[in-house]
Each structure stands twice: as C-alpha cells, then as structure tokens.
Design an enzyme around this catalytic site. Structure first.
Site, PDB file in Angstrom:
ATOM      1  N   HIS A  62      47.831  21.841  33.810  1.00  0.00           N
ATOM      2  CA  HIS A  62      47.509  21.345  35.158  1.00  0.00           C
ATOM      3  C   HIS A  62      47.226  19.837  35.124  1.00  0.00           C
ATOM      4  O   HIS A  62      46.097  19.417  34.896  1.00  0.00           O
ATOM      5  CB  HIS A  62      46.288  22.108  35.712  1.00  0.00           C
ATOM      6  CG  HIS A  62      46.035  21.865  37.161  1.00  0.00           C
ATOM      7  ND1 HIS A  62      45.575  22.833  38.009  1.00  0.00           N
ATOM      8  CD2 HIS A  62      46.178  20.751  37.930  1.00  0.00           C
ATOM      9  CE1 HIS A  62      45.435  22.340  39.226  1.00  0.00           C
ATOM     10  NE2 HIS A  62      45.789  21.075  39.207  1.00  0.00           N
ATOM     11  N   ASP A 309      43.322  19.313  35.176  1.00  0.00           N
ATOM     12  CA  ASP A 309      43.460  18.889  36.572  1.00  0.00           C
ATOM     13  C   ASP A 309      43.297  17.363  36.658  1.00  0.00           C
ATOM     14  O   ASP A 309      42.720  16.839  37.619  1.00  0.00           O
ATOM     15  CB  ASP A 309      42.468  19.608  37.495  1.00  0.00           C
ATOM     16  CG  ASP A 309      42.776  19.398  38.976  1.00  0.00           C
ATOM     17  OD1 ASP A 309      43.835  18.829  39.299  1.00  0.00           O
ATOM     18  OD2 ASP A 309      41.954  19.810  39.812  1.00  0.00           O
TER      19      ASP A 309
HETATM   20 ZN   LIG Z   1      44.067  22.237  42.617  1.00  0.00          ZN
END
Ligand SMILES: [Zn+2]
Length: 432
Positions: A62, A309
């Site tokens: 991610h 992320d």
């Molecule tokens: Zn997200």
C-alpha cells in the site's frame, strides 16, 4: 557474483539456526550454505554481514506514488527509490492518481515507468471503478493482463455494495484480490480525527470507530457469501480487529494489514503537538486502546501484513491549519525502523519470525499466486533481499530521503533497528 557472508537467515517463514553465506549470481540466489563452506569465487564481491539478518525482500502492498498527476508530491521513480532505501524490494502503487489507474494503458504506464526507475519493483493496483466514480467496473481482465495485482478504490471505500460484490466475483476468476479501504462515508463525512476524547476536547469533528467496522462487516459478509477472498487495508480499530478475528476463525477468507503509524501513534499526539497537520491521516490516529489491540492482533496472527500507506504531500500542502490540511503520513524510508524500534521498546511482544513474515510472506499471499515466491528467500529464486540490523541506531533525517516528501512524524527521532542493505534482483540499491 556477490557473496553475503555470515548472515542469519530468515527464509520467509522462520529464522534458521546458525549463520549462512549467500551466493548471488546475476539476478538469482545461486547457493545458500552454512557460513565458511562456500568456495570463494574469483572476482566475487564479498560483503561481510556477520550476524545481520538476511530476509526475502520486504513487500509494501500500500504505497501512494502520485504519478500521473501529482508529480510534485512524488513520482514513480522517486517512490521506487525511496522504497528500496527503506528496505522494500516490491511496492504496490495505489491507483488513486489523477487520472486514476482505471485502464490497461495506465496500468502499463505505471509498470513500465516502475521498471525504468531502478528501485523497488513497482506493481500497479487498478481502481475498481472507471474514473473512481463508483459507477462502472473497470476492464479488470485486460488490466490484470497488463500487470495489475490488486483492485481498490483506496483513498475512499467502494461505496456501492453491488459494485464491490461484482468486482469480487471478477477478481476471483482473475486470481487477484480486492483491497478495501474500510470506511462508511456517511459516518465519516467532514471528519477530522478519531471520535473520542480528543474530538470532545478540541471540537474537531470525529470519525467513529463504527465507520470502519461497518465496512469491515460488509466485506466479511460478501466474502462469506461468495467464498471469495478480500483484503482490508489500514485497519485501525479494536472493533474491526475483533470482527476480522471472528471471521477468520469461521474460515472467511479475509486478510488485513496495519500501518506503522497506527501501531505507534495515538490521537493524543494531535493535542500534544498543538494540532500539527503531520498527524492528520485517514483512518485517523485512534485511541491508546486501539493501538494496543493492533499489537495484540500482530501477536495472535490476525494481521497478515504491515503496509505503510506512504502518502506523500508537498510541504506547503500540509502546512495548513489542521482542518484544511490533506490527510496522509509519509513513511516509506523509515517505516521498517519505526516498527522495529517500537517492537524493541515494547520488549519484543511478537516473535521475530512473525514480525518478519508481516513484511515478506504475509503480503506476498495477498498478491496473485504468481508473485508468491517474492516472500521467500531460497536457492534458485530471485535475489530480492533485505538485510536488517536490529542493533543499528540512526536518526530519521528527511533531508536525505529519496522520496519527495519531507514531512513525517518521526523526523529527527533516533530509532533502533534498520534495513542496511536492499538488493533487487541481484542489484544492490541501498548499501549503508
Ligand atoms: Zn486508504
């Protein structure tokens, strides 16, 4: 030829007894033998790594690379290099770019640009719907052919349940997985931070934990009904963890990841910092109890992967009052150290094997079957290797980052436990 000498060996599943020498020839791990038993090859470059841990290259499923359309924040090239310097040999690029990655041509663009970057391998994720408008499915089959490894609307949830359900069915046939950003957009509308103590004190609008739970439960219900796997990304609450744990116990094919920031920062940082926008992120930093629940879930195996992320912004974009600033924490180059340091400070609550699996074989299982070998370090496999030094202490210094991002909550902090060498298919990218 390169010989990595005297390493401890984590093979993707477990840390083996003893020390080993690894012979790398071209792009391949040619031999792995107990240390001292390797014939020394003439001309081979020998790197003495006595006692450091060689692992399969770390995988981050991610990452936001911002290209196309946001190159001032990050480019595929800068992001791929940042990934390698952070200890990752494979990163999955999220599709919420401008335009979004919603066509075979754009998947191809990300893949080819990544190949030219000479950093971590860049695997493209495609968006679930055309234009990320949530109405019509993308041409998933053609996108998979061009290299899409996951489909997600990340940045936001897949709001329409009928669309999510169809996407899951197509994904199953194509051997890929849907990655859901769990959020109920109605519950989280205009939300700034976690709903709880800090939102009550500050008056900032809160995002309740149920916003995450409701979407997690929706994914579980669909996965159970269809018997199709689904991956839930950046889980942040105790409530969601409990639901996922229960579903897994029932045999539902749900997997999930957590971020380094949700594992190490809680909502009190927002107050302490005087509402510094560097702590603004989605899902928001949660309560201390939630942080503890995430560590429990690492320990008992509910979590399948740690994913950053990594969400880079230009410093000017984040240099705004909390309510106006965009959400996102940049972390690619310090994420591994952030986790290893926290693990050490907590007196190693998770076994090292399990912790390392979360960066290697764990995330590789979320990818299509053909990428499974990425999570393992074996003779005959690609030489994607991350070497870590659990004793190395170093300060986070954003001025040396390969990433274009310069804002991170950990800048200036001393952390213990760092990747010291990253090799992508036999090429050493980061050798400190
Ligand atoms: Zn997200």
């Amino acid at each position: 030829m390169i010989i990595l000498k005297g390493v401890k060996l984590f093979d993707g599943e477990r840390l083996r007894e003893g020390l080993y020498d690894l012979l790398i020839e071209g792009r391949i791990v040619k031999r792995i033998v107990p240390t001292g038993n390797m014939n020394m090859f003439e001309g081979a470059k020998v790197i003495d790594l006595s006692g450091k841990i060689a692992c399969p290259g770390f995988i981050d499923i991610h990452v936001h690379l911002r290209e196309p359309g946001g190159e001032w924040r990050e480019e595929i090239k800068s992001g791929a290099l940042a990934g390698a310097y952070g200890g990752f040999t494979t990163i999955v690029a999220m599709p919420n770019t401008n335009p979004p990655i919603d066509s075979p041509e754009l998947v191809r663009f990300v893949k080819l640009t990544g190949e030219r970057a000479k950093g971590a391998k860049v695997l493209p994720a495609g968006s679930v719907s055309k234009g990320r408008e949530g109405k019509e499915l993308t041409e998933m089959a053609r996108m998979v052919k061009e290299g899409a490894v996951l489909f997600t609307e990340d940045g936001s949830p897949t709001v329409r349940t009928d669309l999510l359900r169809s996407a899951m069915l197509y994904a199953k046939d194509l051997g890929v997985r849907i990655m859901e950003h769990p959020e109920d957009p109605y519950l989280s509308e205009n939300g700034q931070i976690n709903e709880g103590k800090v939102s009550a004190i500050s008056g900032l609008k809160g995002i309740p934990a149920t916003s995450e739970l409701i979407d997690v439960e929706r994914c579980i219900a669909l996965s159970r009904e269809l018997d199709v796997p689904i991956h839930i990304t950046h889980v942040s609450t105790a409530l969601a963890i409990r639901a996922i744990r229960k579903a897994k116990e029932e045999g539902v094919k749900v997997t999930c990841d957590v971020t380094p920031h949700h594992l190490t920062l809680d909502e009190s940082k927002i107050l302490e910092s005087g509402y510094d926008s560097v702590y603004k992120v989605r899902p928001p930093l949660r309560s201390l109890e939630d942080v503890e629940a995430l560590w429990d879930a690492l320990r008992n195996g509910v979590i399948d992967a740690i994913a950053t992320d990594h969400a880079p912004y230009h410093i000017d974009e984040k240099d705004l009052p909390f309510e106006e600033a965009p959400s996102g924490i940049a972390s690619l180059e310090c994420a591994v150290a952030v986790v290893l340091d926290a693990w050490e400070k907590r007196n190693r609550p998770v076994s090292l094997d399990r912790l390392l699996r979360l960066f290697t074989s764990g995330p590789s299982r979320v990818l299509p079957e053909s990428y499974r070998s990425l999570g393992y370090l074996r003779e005959g496999g690609f030489a994607d290797i991350t070497v870590i030094d659990l004793d190395k202490v170093s300060r986070v210094d954003v001025s040396t980052w390969k990433s274009k991002a310069r804002l991170t909550p950990w800048n200036g902090l001393s952390l213990k436990g760092w990747p010291i060498l990253t090799m992508v298919e036999g090429e050493i990218i980061n050798d400190i």
